[in-house]
Design a protein around this motif. Structure first.
Motif, PDB file in Angstrom:
ATOM      1  N   GLU A  32       4.203   0.896  -1.890  1.00 52.50           N
ATOM      2  CA  GLU A  32       3.595   0.024  -0.896  1.00 52.50           C
ATOM      3  C   GLU A  32       3.812   0.571   0.507  1.00 52.50           C
ATOM      4  O   GLU A  32       4.902   1.026   0.842  1.00 52.50           O
ATOM      5  N   CYS A  33       2.751   0.535   1.294  1.00 56.01           N
ATOM      6  CA  CYS A  33       2.817   0.891   2.713  1.00 56.01           C
ATOM      7  C   CYS A  33       2.475  -0.371   3.496  1.00 56.01           C
ATOM      8  O   CYS A  33       1.333  -0.835   3.447  1.00 56.01           O
ATOM      9  N   TYR A  34       3.466  -0.911   4.185  1.00 52.80           N
ATOM     10  CA  TYR A  34       3.277  -2.193   4.847  1.00 52.80           C
ATOM     11  C   TYR A  34       2.704  -2.050   6.250  1.00 52.80           C
ATOM     12  O   TYR A  34       3.119  -1.176   7.012  1.00 52.80           O
ATOM     13  N   LEU A  35       1.762  -2.912   6.558  1.00 53.62           N
ATOM     14  CA  LEU A  35       1.265  -3.025   7.929  1.00 53.62           C
ATOM     15  C   LEU A  35       2.226  -3.936   8.686  1.00 53.62           C
ATOM     16  O   LEU A  35       2.419  -5.096   8.315  1.00 53.62           O
ATOM     17  N   GLU A  36       2.826  -3.386   9.730  1.00 53.19           N
ATOM     18  CA  GLU A  36       3.791  -4.163  10.513  1.00 53.19           C
ATOM     19  C   GLU A  36       3.199  -4.620  11.844  1.00 53.19           C
ATOM     20  O   GLU A  36       3.635  -5.621  12.410  1.00 53.19           O
ATOM     21  N   THR A  37       2.230  -3.870  12.365  1.00 56.64           N
ATOM     22  CA  THR A  37       1.652  -4.178  13.672  1.00 56.64           C
ATOM     23  C   THR A  37       0.139  -3.999  13.629  1.00 56.64           C
ATOM     24  O   THR A  37      -0.408  -3.413  12.688  1.00 56.64           O
ATOM     25  N   LYS A  38      -0.510  -4.459  14.668  1.00 53.37           N
ATOM     26  CA  LYS A  38      -1.957  -4.266  14.813  1.00 53.37           C
ATOM     27  C   LYS A  38      -2.298  -2.774  14.846  1.00 53.37           C
ATOM     28  O   LYS A  38      -3.326  -2.347  14.313  1.00 53.37           O
ATOM     29  N   ASP A  39      -1.399  -1.965  15.437  1.00 54.14           N
ATOM     30  CA  ASP A  39      -1.633  -0.517  15.505  1.00 54.14           C
ATOM     31  C   ASP A  39      -1.696   0.119  14.124  1.00 54.14           C
ATOM     32  O   ASP A  39      -2.448   1.076  13.914  1.00 54.14           O
ATOM     33  N   ASP A  40      -0.898  -0.397  13.184  1.00 59.85           N
ATOM     34  CA  ASP A  40      -0.926   0.134  11.813  1.00 59.85           C
ATOM     35  C   ASP A  40      -2.304  -0.064  11.186  1.00 59.85           C
ATOM     36  O   ASP A  40      -2.832   0.826  10.512  1.00 59.85           O
ATOM     37  N   LEU A  41      -2.871  -1.244  11.407  1.00 61.11           N
ATOM     38  CA  LEU A  41      -4.208  -1.527  10.879  1.00 61.11           C
ATOM     39  C   LEU A  41      -5.254  -0.675  11.595  1.00 61.11           C
ATOM     40  O   LEU A  41      -6.141  -0.090  10.956  1.00 61.11           O
ATOM     41  N   THR A  42      -5.131  -0.575  12.911  1.00 63.56           N
ATOM     42  CA  THR A  42      -6.096   0.203  13.701  1.00 63.56           C
ATOM     43  C   THR A  42      -6.107   1.667  13.272  1.00 63.56           C
ATOM     44  O   THR A  42      -7.168   2.293  13.193  1.00 63.56           O
ATOM     45  N   LYS A  43      -4.928   2.211  12.980  1.00 66.42           N
ATOM     46  CA  LYS A  43      -4.835   3.609  12.550  1.00 66.42           C
ATOM     47  C   LYS A  43      -5.626   3.826  11.258  1.00 66.42           C
ATOM     48  O   LYS A  43      -6.374   4.806  11.131  1.00 66.42           O
ATOM     49  N   LEU A  44      -5.473   2.936  10.290  1.00 69.25           N
ATOM     50  CA  LEU A  44      -6.230   3.056   9.037  1.00 69.25           C
ATOM     51  C   LEU A  44      -7.732   2.942   9.287  1.00 69.25           C
ATOM     52  O   LEU A  44      -8.531   3.644   8.667  1.00 69.25           O
ATOM     53  N   GLN A  45      -8.095   2.061  10.193  1.00 68.06           N
ATOM     54  CA  GLN A  45      -9.510   1.884  10.513  1.00 68.06           C
ATOM     55  C   GLN A  45     -10.090   3.137  11.172  1.00 68.06           C
ATOM     56  O   GLN A  45     -11.188   3.580  10.844  1.00 68.06           O
ATOM     57  N   LYS A  46      -9.328   3.721  12.087  1.00 69.64           N
ATOM     58  CA  LYS A  46      -9.828   4.874  12.840  1.00 69.64           C
ATOM     59  C   LYS A  46      -9.849   6.159  12.029  1.00 69.64           C
ATOM     60  O   LYS A  46     -10.673   7.041  12.290  1.00 69.64           O
ATOM     61  N   ASP A  47      -8.936   6.277  11.038  1.00 68.87           N
ATOM     62  CA  ASP A  47      -8.929   7.536  10.271  1.00 68.87           C
ATOM     63  C   ASP A  47      -9.879   7.502   9.070  1.00 68.87           C
ATOM     64  O   ASP A  47      -9.913   8.435   8.265  1.00 68.87           O
ATOM     65  N   GLY A  48     -10.655   6.425   8.970  1.00 69.84           N
ATOM     66  CA  GLY A  48     -11.677   6.359   7.927  1.00 69.84           C
ATOM     67  C   GLY A  48     -11.175   5.901   6.570  1.00 69.84           C
ATOM     68  O   GLY A  48     -11.893   5.999   5.575  1.00 69.84           O
ATOM     69  N   SER A  49      -9.949   5.376   6.532  1.00 69.19           N
ATOM     70  CA  SER A  49      -9.378   4.956   5.245  1.00 69.19           C
ATOM     71  C   SER A  49      -9.955   3.643   4.730  1.00 69.19           C
ATOM     72  O   SER A  49      -9.872   3.361   3.533  1.00 69.19           O
ATOM     73  N   LEU A  50     -10.511   2.829   5.634  1.00 70.81           N
ATOM     74  CA  LEU A  50     -10.979   1.494   5.259  1.00 70.81           C
ATOM     75  C   LEU A  50     -12.497   1.431   5.364  1.00 70.81           C
ATOM     76  O   LEU A  50     -13.060   1.347   6.447  1.00 70.81           O
ATOM     77  N   LEU A  51     -13.149   1.461   4.219  1.00 71.51           N
ATOM     78  CA  LEU A  51     -14.612   1.537   4.184  1.00 71.51           C
ATOM     79  C   LEU A  51     -15.263   0.414   4.979  1.00 71.51           C
ATOM     80  O   LEU A  51     -16.239   0.624   5.688  1.00 71.51           O
ATOM     81  N   PHE A  52     -14.716  -0.784   4.853  1.00 71.70           N
ATOM     82  CA  PHE A  52     -15.276  -1.936   5.561  1.00 71.70           C
ATOM     83  C   PHE A  52     -14.316  -2.477   6.614  1.00 71.70           C
ATOM     84  O   PHE A  52     -14.368  -3.656   6.977  1.00 71.70           O
ATOM     85  N   GLN A  53     -13.399  -1.604   7.057  1.00 70.37           N
ATOM     86  CA  GLN A  53     -12.495  -1.917   8.171  1.00 70.37           C
ATOM     87  C   GLN A  53     -11.483  -3.018   7.859  1.00 70.37           C
ATOM     88  O   GLN A  53     -10.988  -3.689   8.762  1.00 70.37           O
ATOM     89  N   GLN A  54     -11.189  -3.206   6.567  1.00 69.06           N
ATOM     90  CA  GLN A  54     -10.253  -4.277   6.225  1.00 69.06           C
ATOM     91  C   GLN A  54      -9.410  -3.897   5.012  1.00 69.06           C
ATOM     92  O   GLN A  54      -9.782  -3.038   4.221  1.00 69.06           O
ATOM     93  N   VAL A  55      -8.263  -4.539   4.925  1.00 69.49           N
ATOM     94  CA  VAL A  55      -7.387  -4.409   3.764  1.00 69.49           C
ATOM     95  C   VAL A  55      -7.524  -5.686   2.938  1.00 69.49           C
ATOM     96  O   VAL A  55      -8.049  -6.675   3.443  1.00 69.49           O
ATOM     97  N   PRO A  56      -7.081  -5.676   1.669  1.00 73.05           N
ATOM     98  CA  PRO A  56      -6.295  -4.677   0.951  1.00 73.05           C
ATOM     99  C   PRO A  56      -7.021  -3.340   0.764  1.00 73.05           C
ATOM    100  O   PRO A  56      -8.240  -3.299   0.639  1.00 73.05           O
ATOM    101  N   MET A  57      -6.202  -2.280   0.737  1.00 75.49           N
ATOM    102  CA  MET A  57      -6.683  -0.960   0.352  1.00 75.49           C
ATOM    103  C   MET A  57      -5.685  -0.359  -0.615  1.00 75.49           C
ATOM    104  O   MET A  57      -4.480  -0.457  -0.406  1.00 75.49           O
ATOM    105  N   VAL A  58      -6.200   0.224  -1.682  1.00 79.40           N
ATOM    106  CA  VAL A  58      -5.353   0.845  -2.699  1.00 79.40           C
ATOM    107  C   VAL A  58      -5.799   2.284  -2.911  1.00 79.40           C
ATOM    108  O   VAL A  58      -6.979   2.533  -3.186  1.00 79.40           O
ATOM    109  N   GLU A  59      -4.861   3.210  -2.762  1.00 79.60           N
ATOM    110  CA  GLU A  59      -5.119   4.610  -3.096  1.00 79.60           C
ATOM    111  C   GLU A  59      -4.804   4.793  -4.570  1.00 79.60           C
ATOM    112  O   GLU A  59      -3.662   4.621  -5.012  1.00 79.60           O
ATOM    113  N   ILE A  60      -5.831   5.145  -5.344  1.00 76.36           N
ATOM    114  CA  ILE A  60      -5.662   5.277  -6.788  1.00 76.36           C
ATOM    115  C   ILE A  60      -6.687   6.281  -7.319  1.00 76.36           C
ATOM    116  O   ILE A  60      -7.872   6.232  -6.948  1.00 76.36           O
ATOM    117  N   ASP A  61      -6.225   7.204  -8.135  1.00 75.15           N
ATOM    118  CA  ASP A  61      -7.112   8.186  -8.779  1.00 75.15           C
ATOM    119  C   ASP A  61      -8.001   8.919  -7.776  1.00 75.15           C
ATOM    120  O   ASP A  61      -9.195   9.150  -8.020  1.00 75.15           O
TER     121      ASP A  61
END
Length: 221
Positions: A32-61
């Motif tokens: 588990e990688c926990y979001l602790e701050t707004k910056d943690d969420l923003t980083k995932l959004q900006k690096d393209g990890s979140l297709l629809f800009q929101q979590v949950p997100m699971v890295e699998i296969d």
């Protein structure tokens, strides 16, 4: 050996909890990688990890999966928790969708304004004891098997148990009039992978406290 699934969310239940339950039920270890701050969420959004800009997100296969139902469906299919044929899958989907409806009510209760909490709680009790639990009691009676669908363990069993236990946290005697659901709860809770997940120290999360709400609002809003 493939990498463990990696779950990106805050350190609490929310919409990731069912995913934790399904992985645990399948006996799959996860990180588990926990979001602790707004910056943690923003980083995932900006690096393209979140297709629809929101979590949950699971890295699998090799995928970065978003959308809770899509993630849950994939895990259920991958780990043989989705019935043996199309008809069983349809039944599982029906039961799971109903469970999700009740789960949403339970999950959102801590976020209700103070002047709406009593009404919201009354709605939870009414829907649980008059709409959802009677149906699952009848399903178990008519089906006459240990599990909700076929005679094999499925995601429907996992997700119903999760929600039954959540409901009991709000009202410990909420299953008093549903003996088959009580037996179901005891039976599914004793499946080894589930029993392990229910032990202290597992990755199962504790109920959200009202004191946690402001912190979450800062992350997500």
């Amino acid at each position: 050996m493939s990498a463990k699934p990696k779950l990106h969310y805050f350190n609490g239940r929310g919409r990731m909890e069912t995913i934790r339950w399904l992985l645990a039920a399948a006996g799959v270890e996860f990180e588990e990688c926990y979001l602790e701050t707004k910056d943690d969420l923003t980083k995932l959004q900006k690096d393209g990890s979140l297709l629809f800009q929101q979590v949950p997100m699971v890295e699998i296969d090799g995928m970065k999966m978003v959308q809770t139902r899509a993630i849950s469906n994939y895990i259920a299919m991958k780990y043989n928790l989705y019935g043996k044929d199309l008809k069983e899958r349809a039944l599982i989907d029906m039961y799971v969708e109903a469970v999700i409806d009740l789960n949403e009510l339970l999950m959102t209760h801590p976020f209700q304004p103070a002047d709406k909490k009593e009404q919201h709680f009354a709605n939870i009790l009414d829907k649980a004891t008059h709409r959802y639990f009677p149906v699952f009691e009848k399903v178990l009676k008519d089906h006459g098997q240990d599990f909700l669908v076929g005679n094999r363990f499925s995601r429907a069993d996992v997700q119903l148990l999760e929600t039954l236990l959540m409901a009991e946290e709000y009202k410990p005697d909420i299953l008093a009039k549903f003996p088959l659901l009580q037996s179901f709860k005891a039976r599914i809770s004793n499946i080894p992978t589930i029993k392990k997940f229910l032990q202290p120290g597992s990755q199962r999360k504790q109920p959200l406290q009202e004191a946690d709400v402001p912190k979450l609002m800062k992350i997500f809003h």
